[in-house]
Scaffold this motif. Structure first.
Motif, PDB file in Angstrom:
ATOM      1  N   LEU A  69     -23.594  42.641 -90.266  1.00 48.76           N
ATOM      2  CA  LEU A  69     -22.670  41.556 -89.926  1.00 48.76           C
ATOM      3  C   LEU A  69     -21.246  42.065 -89.728  1.00 48.76           C
ATOM      4  CD1 LEU A  69     -23.802  38.575 -92.186  1.00 48.76           C
ATOM      5  CD2 LEU A  69     -24.054  38.812 -89.706  1.00 48.76           C
ATOM      6  N   GLU A  70     -20.852  43.047 -90.530  1.00 48.98           N
ATOM      7  CA  GLU A  70     -19.522  43.643 -90.360  1.00 48.98           C
ATOM      8  C   GLU A  70     -19.394  44.300 -88.989  1.00 48.98           C
ATOM      9  OE1 GLU A  70     -18.821  46.290 -93.624  1.00 48.98           O
ATOM     10  OE2 GLU A  70     -19.080  44.711 -95.126  1.00 48.98           O
ATOM     11  N   GLU A  71     -20.442  44.990 -88.561  1.00 52.33           N
ATOM     12  CA  GLU A  71     -20.425  45.633 -87.237  1.00 52.33           C
ATOM     13  C   GLU A  71     -20.366  44.584 -86.128  1.00 52.33           C
ATOM     14  OE1 GLU A  71     -23.935  47.998 -87.179  1.00 52.33           O
ATOM     15  OE2 GLU A  71     -23.296  49.278 -88.847  1.00 52.33           O
ATOM     16  N   ILE A  72     -21.154  43.510 -86.299  1.00 55.97           N
ATOM     17  CA  ILE A  72     -21.166  42.442 -85.292  1.00 55.97           C
ATOM     18  C   ILE A  72     -19.793  41.771 -85.212  1.00 55.97           C
ATOM     19  CG2 ILE A  72     -22.134  40.180 -84.711  1.00 55.97           C
ATOM     20  CD1 ILE A  72     -24.817  41.182 -85.834  1.00 55.97           C
ATOM     21  N   ALA A  73     -19.158  41.556 -86.375  1.00 58.00           N
ATOM     22  CA  ALA A  73     -17.821  40.949 -86.382  1.00 58.00           C
ATOM     23  C   ALA A  73     -16.829  41.828 -85.624  1.00 58.00           C
ATOM     24  CB  ALA A  73     -17.357  40.729 -87.824  1.00 58.00           C
ATOM     25  N   ASP A  74     -16.909  43.147 -85.807  1.00 58.87           N
ATOM     26  CA  ASP A  74     -16.039  44.069 -85.065  1.00 58.87           C
ATOM     27  C   ASP A  74     -16.257  43.952 -83.568  1.00 58.87           C
ATOM     28  OD1 ASP A  74     -14.926  44.983 -87.408  1.00 58.87           O
ATOM     29  OD2 ASP A  74     -16.170  46.795 -87.523  1.00 58.87           O
ATOM     30  N   GLU A  75     -17.543  43.855 -83.171  1.00 58.84           N
ATOM     31  CA  GLU A  75     -17.866  43.718 -81.743  1.00 58.84           C
ATOM     32  C   GLU A  75     -17.319  42.399 -81.196  1.00 58.84           C
ATOM     33  OE1 GLU A  75     -22.115  44.072 -81.535  1.00 58.84           O
ATOM     34  OE2 GLU A  75     -22.111  46.074 -82.421  1.00 58.84           O
ATOM     35  N   MET A  76     -17.451  41.319 -81.978  1.00 57.17           N
ATOM     36  CA  MET A  76     -16.951  40.013 -81.542  1.00 57.17           C
ATOM     37  C   MET A  76     -15.441  40.036 -81.365  1.00 57.17           C
ATOM     38  SD  MET A  76     -19.280  37.505 -83.952  1.00 57.17           S
ATOM     39  CE  MET A  76     -18.683  35.944 -83.286  1.00 57.17           C
ATOM     40  N   GLU A  77     -14.747  40.718 -82.265  1.00 60.21           N
ATOM     41  CA  GLU A  77     -13.287  40.784 -82.152  1.00 60.21           C
ATOM     42  C   GLU A  77     -12.853  41.577 -80.928  1.00 60.21           C
ATOM     43  OE1 GLU A  77     -12.087  42.157 -85.994  1.00 60.21           O
ATOM     44  OE2 GLU A  77     -12.217  40.154 -86.885  1.00 60.21           O
ATOM     45  N   LYS A  78     -13.576  42.634 -80.624  1.00 56.43           N
ATOM     46  CA  LYS A  78     -13.252  43.411 -79.416  1.00 56.43           C
ATOM     47  C   LYS A  78     -13.442  42.581 -78.158  1.00 56.43           C
ATOM     48  CE  LYS A  78     -14.529  47.871 -81.418  1.00 56.43           C
ATOM     49  NZ  LYS A  78     -15.581  48.901 -81.486  1.00 56.43           N
ATOM     50  N   LEU A  79     -14.475  41.726 -78.168  1.00 55.48           N
ATOM     51  CA  LEU A  79     -14.781  40.912 -76.988  1.00 55.48           C
ATOM     52  C   LEU A  79     -14.092  39.544 -77.025  1.00 55.48           C
ATOM     53  CD1 LEU A  79     -18.628  41.622 -76.852  1.00 55.48           C
ATOM     54  CD2 LEU A  79     -16.878  42.577 -75.334  1.00 55.48           C
ATOM     55  N   GLN A  80     -13.356  39.253 -78.131  1.00 52.80           N
ATOM     56  CA  GLN A  80     -12.724  37.947 -78.329  1.00 52.80           C
ATOM     57  C   GLN A  80     -13.767  36.815 -78.277  1.00 52.80           C
ATOM     58  OE1 GLN A  80      -9.064  37.241 -78.821  1.00 52.80           O
ATOM     59  NE2 GLN A  80      -9.587  39.258 -79.616  1.00 52.80           N
ATOM     60  N   ALA A  81     -14.961  37.095 -78.788  1.00 50.67           N
ATOM     61  CA  ALA A  81     -16.046  36.109 -78.791  1.00 50.67           C
ATOM     62  C   ALA A  81     -16.007  35.308 -80.085  1.00 50.67           C
ATOM     63  CB  ALA A  81     -17.390  36.816 -78.659  1.00 50.67           C
ATOM     64  N   THR A  82     -16.489  34.062 -80.023  1.00 51.78           N
ATOM     65  CA  THR A  82     -16.569  33.226 -81.223  1.00 51.78           C
ATOM     66  C   THR A  82     -18.014  32.907 -81.616  1.00 51.78           C
ATOM     67  OG1 THR A  82     -16.325  31.226 -79.883  1.00 51.78           O
ATOM     68  CG2 THR A  82     -14.318  32.156 -80.864  1.00 51.78           C
ATOM     69  N   GLU A  83     -18.972  33.163 -80.725  1.00 52.10           N
ATOM     70  CA  GLU A  83     -20.378  32.915 -81.024  1.00 52.10           C
ATOM     71  C   GLU A  83     -21.211  34.101 -80.556  1.00 52.10           C
ATOM     72  OE1 GLU A  83     -22.039  29.250 -79.658  1.00 52.10           O
ATOM     73  OE2 GLU A  83     -20.218  28.117 -80.085  1.00 52.10           O
ATOM     74  N   THR A  84     -22.232  34.436 -81.348  1.00 55.91           N
ATOM     75  CA  THR A  84     -23.164  35.476 -80.928  1.00 55.91           C
ATOM     76  C   THR A  84     -24.469  35.309 -81.687  1.00 55.91           C
ATOM     77  OG1 THR A  84     -23.399  37.850 -80.478  1.00 55.91           O
ATOM     78  CG2 THR A  84     -22.530  37.242 -82.633  1.00 55.91           C
ATOM     79  N   MET A  85     -25.481  36.056 -81.283  1.00 60.25           N
ATOM     80  CA  MET A  85     -26.785  36.049 -81.921  1.00 60.25           C
ATOM     81  C   MET A  85     -26.928  37.323 -82.746  1.00 60.25           C
ATOM     82  SD  MET A  85     -29.694  34.212 -81.922  1.00 60.25           S
ATOM     83  CE  MET A  85     -29.844  33.387 -80.349  1.00 60.25           C
ATOM     84  N   TYR A  86     -27.506  37.220 -83.916  1.00 59.24           N
ATOM     85  CA  TYR A  86     -27.717  38.402 -84.767  1.00 59.24           C
ATOM     86  C   TYR A  86     -28.694  39.360 -84.087  1.00 59.24           C
ATOM     87  CZ  TYR A  86     -28.594  41.258 -88.862  1.00 59.24           C
ATOM     88  OH  TYR A  86     -28.685  42.322 -89.737  1.00 59.24           O
ATOM     89  N   THR A  87     -28.297  40.621 -83.987  1.00 60.42           N
ATOM     90  CA  THR A  87     -29.178  41.682 -83.498  1.00 60.42           C
ATOM     91  C   THR A  87     -28.998  42.887 -84.415  1.00 60.42           C
ATOM     92  OG1 THR A  87     -27.503  42.572 -82.010  1.00 60.42           O
ATOM     93  CG2 THR A  87     -29.009  40.942 -81.088  1.00 60.42           C
ATOM     94  N   TRP A  88     -29.926  43.811 -84.343  1.00 59.93           N
ATOM     95  CA  TRP A  88     -29.833  44.993 -85.200  1.00 59.93           C
ATOM     96  C   TRP A  88     -28.978  46.092 -84.598  1.00 59.93           C
ATOM     97  CZ3 TRP A  88     -31.067  44.588 -90.024  1.00 59.93           C
ATOM     98  CH2 TRP A  88     -32.015  43.646 -90.415  1.00 59.93           C
ATOM     99  N   GLU A  89     -28.868  46.147 -83.292  1.00 61.91           N
ATOM    100  CA  GLU A  89     -28.172  47.262 -82.651  1.00 61.91           C
ATOM    101  C   GLU A  89     -27.149  46.758 -81.647  1.00 61.91           C
ATOM    102  OE1 GLU A  89     -28.616  50.244 -83.586  1.00 61.91           O
ATOM    103  OE2 GLU A  89     -30.510  50.183 -84.642  1.00 61.91           O
ATOM    104  N   SER A  90     -26.155  47.597 -81.392  1.00 63.29           N
ATOM    105  CA  SER A  90     -25.177  47.305 -80.336  1.00 63.29           C
ATOM    106  C   SER A  90     -25.766  47.692 -78.986  1.00 63.29           C
ATOM    107  CB  SER A  90     -23.892  48.106 -80.576  1.00 63.29           C
ATOM    108  OG  SER A  90     -23.073  48.037 -79.452  1.00 63.29           O
TER     109      SER A  90
END
Length: 203
Positions: free
Chosen positions: A62-83
């Motif tokens: 989740l920490e990795e996904i949050a970092d990815e969301m911040e880079k993309l300025q996204a507010t919604e995403t689906m949980y995945t295991w890999e970037s």
């Protein structure tokens, strides 16, 4: 590809037994509050309980996904295991398929059928059912990654297991001796109907 396993039972945030399921998790981001759908959590199945527990491996992801969301300025995403960054189109397709499988298998964590209950889930790979009519009778719904036809396929198998507790590691070693009887090979779309035909309705 996905090779992580999460125990099907742990503890809910309220202190009761927690069963593996998925839910939407709110997350604080630099640019506001976001949400991540389909996150694996442990929950006690009580509709009145708002608590849950995250498996440790999920917390790290989740920490990795949050970092990815911040880079993309996204507010919604689906949980995945890999970037997906830098991956080929074929690898992205296979990873998306695996994510779909994870979500599909995890949804069974809270189910009880009339004639069987779920004793073990290996996310994205397998679901083990134990008969409520005969303690030693088990069924396995296993993802067939090497299927030569298009789509997502599962083998549906039956076996008898005498040990008091079924663990995935012991099962893999035990099953090498050929104790499994294949009932059929079914597509993802046929799974629900097949299980209801075999075990009755679910709760």
């Amino acid at each position: 590809m996905f090779d992580q396993t999460i125990d099907p039972i742990d503890s809910c945030g309220c202190g009761d037994i927690g069963y593996l399921t998925t839910r939407t998790i709110p997350i604080d981001l630099v640019h506001g509050v976001g949400r991540i759908d389909n996150v694996p959590v442990y929950h006690c199945r009580s509709t009145a309980c708002q608590e849950f527990t995250l498996p440790s491996i999920v917390s790290r992801r989740l920490e990795e996904i949050a970092d990815e969301m911040e880079k993309l300025q996204a507010t919604e995403t689906m949980y995945t295991w890999e970037s997906h960054q830098g991956w080929s189109a074929d690898l992205i397709r296979r990873t998306d398929e695996q994510t779909h499988l994870q979500a599909f298998t995890l949804q069974f964590g809270s189910r009880e059928y009339a004639d069987a209950h779920i004793v073990l889930i290996v996310p994205g790979q397998a679901i083990f059912f134990q008969s409520t009519l005969e303690d030693t009778e088990y069924y396995l719904l296993r993802y067939e990654a090497e299927s030569r036809t298009d789509g997502i396929w599962f083998s549906f198998l039956k076996f008898y297991y005498e040990e008091p507790e079924l663990t995935y590691e012991d099962f893999l070693e035990w099953s090498e001796d050929g104790h499994l009887k294949e009932i059929g090979l079914i597509t993802l779309d046929e799974v629900e109907d097949t299980l209801i035909d075999e075990f009755g309705d679910w709760e």
